[in-house]
Every structure is written in C-alpha cells, then in structure tokens.
Design a protein around this motif. Structure first.
Motif, PDB file in Angstrom:
ATOM      1  N   LYS A   2       0.851  -1.183   0.000  1.00 30.50           N
ATOM      2  CA  LYS A   2       0.000   0.000   0.000  1.00 30.50           C
ATOM      3  C   LYS A   2       0.894   1.242   0.000  1.00 30.50           C
ATOM      4  O   LYS A   2       1.801   1.363   0.799  1.00 30.50           O
ATOM      5  CB  LYS A   2      -0.879   0.043   1.243  1.00 30.50           C
ATOM      6  N   GLY A   5      -2.876   4.473   1.678  1.00 24.59           N
ATOM      7  CA  GLY A   5      -3.571   4.259   2.945  1.00 24.59           C
ATOM      8  C   GLY A   5      -2.777   3.421   3.920  1.00 24.59           C
ATOM      9  O   GLY A   5      -3.266   2.423   4.412  1.00 24.59           O
ATOM     10  N   GLU A   6      -1.552   3.810   4.178  1.00 25.08           N
ATOM     11  CA  GLU A   6      -0.714   3.040   5.102  1.00 25.08           C
ATOM     12  C   GLU A   6      -0.918   3.531   6.522  1.00 25.08           C
ATOM     13  O   GLU A   6      -0.511   4.640   6.872  1.00 25.08           O
ATOM     14  CB  GLU A   6       0.756   3.171   4.708  1.00 25.08           C
ATOM     15  N   THR A   7      -1.544   2.736   7.329  1.00 21.38           N
ATOM     16  CA  THR A   7      -1.761   3.122   8.723  1.00 21.38           C
ATOM     17  C   THR A   7      -0.505   2.853   9.536  1.00 21.38           C
ATOM     18  O   THR A   7       0.347   2.069   9.142  1.00 21.38           O
ATOM     19  CB  THR A   7      -2.937   2.362   9.337  1.00 21.38           C
ATOM     20  N   ARG A  53      -1.654  -9.493  14.544  1.00 22.13           N
ATOM     21  CA  ARG A  53      -1.528  -9.911  13.142  1.00 22.13           C
ATOM     22  C   ARG A  53      -0.419 -10.947  12.993  1.00 22.13           C
ATOM     23  O   ARG A  53      -0.596 -11.992  12.371  1.00 22.13           O
ATOM     24  CB  ARG A  53      -1.189  -8.711  12.253  1.00 22.13           C
ATOM     25  N   ASP A 154      -1.161 -17.264  -1.713  1.00 22.38           N
ATOM     26  CA  ASP A 154      -1.017 -16.717  -0.365  1.00 22.38           C
ATOM     27  C   ASP A 154      -0.350 -17.724   0.564  1.00 22.38           C
ATOM     28  O   ASP A 154       0.580 -17.384   1.307  1.00 22.38           O
ATOM     29  CB  ASP A 154      -2.392 -16.335   0.211  1.00 22.38           C
ATOM     30  N   LEU A 157       3.350 -18.126  -0.362  1.00 26.25           N
ATOM     31  CA  LEU A 157       4.177 -17.010   0.070  1.00 26.25           C
ATOM     32  C   LEU A 157       4.428 -17.061   1.578  1.00 26.25           C
ATOM     33  O   LEU A 157       5.539 -16.822   2.053  1.00 26.25           O
ATOM     34  CB  LEU A 157       3.504 -15.683  -0.296  1.00 26.25           C
TER      35      LEU A 157
END
Lengths: 231, 231
Positions: A2, A5-7, A53, A154, A157
């Motif tokens: 991103k 929109g990098e929080t 996360r 996914d 990776l």
DNA sequence: ATCCAGTAGATTTGCGAAATTTTTCCTGTC
DNA sequence: GACAGGAAAAATTTCGCAAATCTACTGGAT
C-alpha cells in the motif's frame, strides 16, 4: 504494498515482520511492550494490533496472558515446512505452466536476469545479501504467479517467508558455495519449455536448500520441540 | 481451546469468528466500531485487535483507513478454495493412512458414530444444525489428524472453515437431500482399510459439496470479483 | 536445606478520550 | 442541469493511563 492508505499499525506490522524474518528479532525472544514501544516509536494499542496480526501468521506466539514471543525454530518445524512447501510449490508451478502466457514468460526472464546479475556482481557472498534475498523471492514468485489461484499463492508465500527465516539463520555458518548458480537456470528453462521435469527440479531445489540449512545451522535449533498448533 | 488464559480480545476474536462463519455477520457487511462495541461489549482497542487477527485469517478485509468489511464471497473464490482444499485434504489423508495407529482408528469410529447418531435424530434438517456442523468438522478432522504435519493441518482447517461459510450460506436454499448419508461412511471405510481409493472419495466429496453450494446459492455470490490477495 | 506462602515489582490488558482521515452534503459557478 | 470546491459530520486510528495479572523475591516453618 500500500502506498497511500498506510496506517501506523500496518507499518509497524510490516517492519516487525521484516525484523523477524531477517532474524534481527531472534527466535524465542521475549517481546516486551516497553522495549518495542521504544524501538518502533508507537503506543501500546498499536503494538498490540501488530502483534495480533503476526500471531495469526504464526511468526510470534502468544502465551496466554504472559505476553508474546518470537516463534521458535526447530528441525521438526523446518522439515514440516519443507514438505508442505514442496506440495504447494509443485502445484502452483504445474498450474502456471498450464495457464502462463507471454507476459508470464517475459517476467520470469526479467526477474531471473535481475537476480543473476546481482549474484555475479556479489560473487560468493550473495547468500548474505538482503537485496539478493528479495530478488530471489521475486524470481520464485514470477515462476508461479500465473497459476490463477490467490488462495494457493497466499499460502505459498506464507510458507516461503517462514522458510526464508531458516535460510537466513544458516547463511552466516555456511562454508559451501556453488561457484555458479545453475539450479535456478535449469528450473527456469524447464518451466518455460513446459517440461514436467520442472516440478521435480523445484521440489529437489527446496529439499536441497533445507538439507544445507540443517547441515550448517542445525545446532541452533531445538530438536524435539514442535511448534504448537492452535487446535 | 484455552480454558484458563482466555483474554478478552481472544474471546471477542472467537465470537466474531463464529458469527462470520455462521453468516450472522454477512459477507460484505461493513463493520462499524460503534455497533460492534455495542454488540460485543468491549472497547475500541480490544475490537481492533480481534479485527486484526481476523484480517490476517482473511475472514475480514481492511481497506486502508476506511475500516473493516466482512470478507466477500464469490464463485471464483469458492472454486479456488475447493481446488486448494482437494490438494491439501488428499495429502493429509494420505499421510494419516500411512502413519495412523490404533488410537487414530478408534477416534475416527467414535466421531463418525457421534455425527451419524445426531444425523439420524435430526432427519433431513441436519444440514442446518450448528451442533451437526461441529460434529461433521470433528469427523473430518479425525480422519486426517494423524498426518504428523501441524503446518498442513493448520492450513487445512483454515480452508475448511472458510468453505464452511459457503456451505452454511447455501443450507437455507437447499431442496435436495440425501435420505441417508453414505458418502462419509464410504470415506471412513476406505480410509480405515488403507485403500488408496479413499483419496479420490474425499476429493469427490469436497467437489460435490461445492457443486451443490453453487447450484443452490450461486445467485447470492458476486460472479467476477476476486478476493484481493495482499501481495 | 527445602518447600510453601505472601508480598512487592514488573508486565500485560482494557478503556475512553483526542487526533486524523474519510465521507457527505451544501453552495456557487459554468 | 451538472460539476467542482469546501465545510460540517461521521467514522476510524492513535494515544496514555488505570486496573488486572503474572513473576520473582523474601521470610518463615517443617
């Protein structure tokens, strides 16, 4: 990645992730909030989100109410990881060879060239290099990214990253080097020619890397310990 | 399941997870913090941690700084999921048949019996039942849990849960029922006898379920949309 | 000397308010 | 009538502190 929109939280997540995969945060390290707050310059809650996360990615493990720890390494885990990788990598390569178009082929040639050039420039020390690791990852991704399966990609990776942590741990102990990398070339050629042999080559490539890691860095790992699965 | 060290955050994570998998929180639903705070009776930070976990499990997707949304469903995603599941399920079943011992066999028989009994008791409506869904999941897990690969088992469970969301979405529209479930029995028998045919049976079982889901609930799904993978 | 219990210190967890960003809606102009 | 500009409103993201929990240590009894 991103760009807009990098929080703050996802940024910390990315940086911690990189630090764990590059073993700057070593396996088994206790992750104390006070120290991490200082290191990444964020607050408790933001850290907590990033750790949650990483925990779901099994890069850190949470011990009930006793905080977080960088996921431990073990020979059993590495072997398990390797078997799973061979299964997935063969499948996504098979599918890519079936569906791959001209653009796919061109991307493979391009990313191989980038990796090969840097390798030639660096000589025998390529194995330590951050940038080479990135290009190596990009090359392997380019081989399989035409498989039309986001789910498999996914998972692949995810396993690739976890395995890469082991490879990096071993790099500093390595004493045996291939003068010239012929494996990747062979895999690429077989893939572009749609030869079924490519599947065996990629499988052998993964297993050989694992064997080397165990040979040079096996003494670093816990033998028996099995990473607990949350079931 | 953790019985002791259960934190508030992991509790909310579990409950939200269940609500998403049972479609109480529908695919595409916007997850507003104010509403969720009310629903689960927790604070912002705690919610945020749970959402971060679910996001890493791809059960919710985060859109930069525009909040969270329950992961959308699509036919493409379901098909992709199905193919990946067949690959993994065949492998873990193969390994379990190789490594499985007496206890493994006994657990399979026991969990089949539990599922079968409830099915008989409920009649044709078993497909809607929460408890049956749990026993069904437990039966399938018992078949493959002897494979000695935590990595593959974790991935398998992850995909099973995601696919289960589709199955539940379709259950209310279903009009075709098997009078008696013979498929699971056949899979169990072939597995216990170590017949290689079991692998094909389990693969067909998964694919047939998917076909039924598409037949009865395909109209609910987005056609083209592909769930974005974070690469 | 060893073991258990109680307490002090350190660490994690939870909460609601402030800051930032996105969305909506109104207004003026072409 | 449509479209851009801008301000108010709504929602998300971040922060620091208070409460709960765990760890380690000290002291006393067996």
């Amino acid at each position: 990645m991103k760009t807009k929109g990098e929080t703050r939280a996802s940024d910390v997540h990315t940086r911690m992730r990189a630090d764990i995969l590059s073993c700057e945060l070593k396996p088994g390290d206790k992750l104390r909030f006070e120290a991490l707050k200082d290191r990444y310059d964020v607050s408790f809650s933001t850290l907590r989100e990033a750790l949650a996360r990483l925990s779901a990615e099994s890069l850190v493990v949470s011990e009930g109410q006793r905080g977080f720890v960088v996921a431990p390494v073990s020979i059993a885990d590495l072997k398990d990881l390797t078997n799973a990788r061979v299964l997935l990598e063969r499948e996504v390569l098979r599918l890519s060879m079936e569906y791959g178009d001209d653009k796919w082929e061109a991307d493979i040639l391009a990313s191989y060239h980038r990796m090969d050039r840097l390798q030639t420039r660096l000589g025998a020390h390529y194995y330590f290099d951050e940038e080479w690791a990135r290009l190596h990852g990009a090359f392997h991704r380019s081989l399989v990214c035409a498989c039309k399966s986001p789910v498999l990609l996914d998972m692949r990776l995810h396993l690739f990253d976890r395995a890469n942590r082991y490879r990096r741990m071993s790099s500093q102990f390595r004493t045996k080097w291939r003068p010239k990398d012929v494996e990747h070339k062979a895999i690429m050629d077989a893939t572009l020619d749609r030869e079924p042999e490519a599947l065996d080559l990629i499988g052998r490539h993964i297993r050989e890397t694992t064997e080397n890691v165990i040979e040079f860095a096996g003494h670093l790992f816990v033998q028996d310990e099995v990473t607990a699965s949350v079931v």
